[in-house]
Design an enzyme around this catalytic site. Sequence first.
Site, PDB file in Angstrom:
ATOM      1  N   HIS A 118       1.924   4.551  -2.810  1.00  0.00           N
ATOM      2  CA  HIS A 118       2.076   5.974  -2.762  1.00  0.00           C
ATOM      3  C   HIS A 118       3.455   6.513  -2.968  1.00  0.00           C
ATOM      4  O   HIS A 118       3.557   7.454  -3.673  1.00  0.00           O
ATOM      5  CB  HIS A 118       1.672   6.394  -1.099  1.00  0.00           C
ATOM      6  CG  HIS A 118       0.470   6.082  -0.725  1.00  0.00           C
ATOM      7  ND1 HIS A 118      -0.712   6.606  -1.398  1.00  0.00           N
ATOM      8  CD2 HIS A 118      -0.072   5.557   0.341  1.00  0.00           C
ATOM      9  CE1 HIS A 118      -1.861   6.507  -0.687  1.00  0.00           C
ATOM     10  NE2 HIS A 118      -1.578   5.612   0.323  1.00  0.00           N
TER      11      HIS A 118
ATOM     12  N   HIS B 287       0.917  -1.111  -0.048  1.00  0.00           N
ATOM     13  CA  HIS B 287       0.005   0.087  -0.124  1.00  0.00           C
ATOM     14  C   HIS B 287       0.842   1.430   0.013  1.00  0.00           C
ATOM     15  O   HIS B 287       0.758   2.068  -0.884  1.00  0.00           O
ATOM     16  CB  HIS B 287      -1.015  -0.097   1.221  1.00  0.00           C
ATOM     17  CG  HIS B 287      -1.749   1.267   1.415  1.00  0.00           C
ATOM     18  ND1 HIS B 287      -3.116   1.381   0.852  1.00  0.00           N
ATOM     19  CD2 HIS B 287      -1.703   2.430   1.801  1.00  0.00           C
ATOM     20  CE1 HIS B 287      -3.646   2.387   0.737  1.00  0.00           C
ATOM     21  NE2 HIS B 287      -2.800   2.893   1.699  1.00  0.00           N
ATOM     22  N   GLU B 288       1.810   1.212   1.241  1.00  0.00           N
ATOM     23  CA  GLU B 288       2.797   2.423   0.846  1.00  0.00           C
ATOM     24  C   GLU B 288       3.646   2.573  -0.204  1.00  0.00           C
ATOM     25  O   GLU B 288       3.980   3.661  -0.702  1.00  0.00           O
ATOM     26  CB  GLU B 288       3.291   2.365   2.384  1.00  0.00           C
ATOM     27  CG  GLU B 288       2.677   2.458   3.546  1.00  0.00           C
ATOM     28  CD  GLU B 288       1.360   3.727   3.627  1.00  0.00           C
ATOM     29  OE1 GLU B 288       1.914   4.567   2.982  1.00  0.00           O
ATOM     30  OE2 GLU B 288       0.543   3.273   4.502  1.00  0.00           O
TER      31      GLU B 288
END
Length: 380
Positions: A37, A33-34
Site C-alpha cells: 500500500h 502487505h502494508e
Amino acid sequence: MNEILHALFSTQGFVLGTLVPFLFVLTVVVFVHEMGHYLIGRWCGIGVKAFSIGFGPELFGFNDSHGTRWKLCAIPLGGYVKFVGDMNATSSQPTSEEIETLTEEERKVAFHTQPIWKRAATVVAGPLFNFLLTIVVFTVLFSAYGRYVAEPMVAEVTADSPAAKAGILPGDRFVSVDGSKVETFGDVQRLVSGRAGDAITFVMLRDGKEVTVTAAPRLMEQEDALGNKVKVAVIGVVNNKELGQPRLVTYTPVGAVAAAVEETGHVIQRTGQFLQRFVVGREDKCQLGGPVKIADMAGKAAKLGFEWLVQLIALLSVGIGFLNLLPIPPLDGGHLLFYGVEAVIRRPVSDRMMEMAYRAGLLLVLCFMGFVFWNDLFGC
C-alpha cells in the site's frame, strides 16, 4: 520458580518457542502487505501520515523526512497505512465536513481526492505484495533445495476405497484428473485433496491404453509435517519408491521463478476452493483457525527449522492476501468494489450507502474473527 522461567523462556517454552516465531511470521506478512500500500501510494503521489505495525498505543516510532510516522504498536495483530485524508485506519470515505478540515496542500495529496485508478492501484497493491512475497519465498526454496517429485503411479489400492470401487488397479498411471494433465504424484494429490465428495474423472494409462474412471474422494484424518491433525480428501491409492521413482528436480534461477509462480497459483486456487466449499458447509470448520492456531503452527515450524518457518510465512501470506481481496468492506476488496461502482456510475457512492455497507461489512468481519477465535479456544 526456575521451572516456570524455563517453561516460558527456553527454546522449547512459550515465549521463545511459540510467541517469538508467531510474531516473526505475522510481522513479516503484515509488513509486506502494508508496504505494498505504502510504496504504490507514494508512487501515485499520495501523502502518507503513518505506517503502523500493530494497533493501539504506540510503543516506539520515528518520523521520516516526508513526515510519515513509522511506528510499532502494542497489539501486534495487524497493521495499517494512514494516508493523508484518512480519518481512521480503514481508509473509509471521509465526510464532506472532514474534507473541509484539510488544507489546500493536503487536499492535493489526499487519498480520496485522487483518480480512481490511483486509489485502486494503491489498495490492490497490499494483497499483490502478499502474493509476491510467496513467489519470492518459493523461488528461494526451489533454488536452494530443489523439489522432490515422483511419477504418478499406483503401487497399491486400499481395499473398499473410492479408487478400488472405481476400478483403479496397481500399476496404473494417472494421465489426467478432471481434464488437468498430471506429471507427478503430487499433482494428483493437489487436485484431489480439496474435493471430498465430488465425482472426479480420472484418465489412467493401463497396459498402453487409456482407461477413464470416476471416483469421489472421501475425507481421511492425517498428520501433516508439523504434527497437526488435518482432514484431507483421498481416493485410497499409494505410491512407492519402486514405481514412483522419486527424484530431486533442480532449477535454474529463471526456472525457480516460473515454478514459484505456478506453485503460488496452486495455493491461491486451493485457498479459494476451500473458502467456497466452507461457505456452503462442505469443509471441516476445524481446518480454519485464527491467531492461536497460527501461533501453534509457527512454534512447531520453528522447531523443525528456519526453512519451515519461511514456508509458513509463504502460505499465510497467500491467505492474508486472498482474504483481503474479498469484496467486503472494510477489507481491500470492499474498497475495490466501491471504486468499480464509482467508475460505472461516474460519481462516488453516497455517504449513506457507504456507511451502511461499512457497518454490515465490519459486523461480518468481526463475526468471522469471533468464529476463528472460538475455533482456536473451544471449538476444535
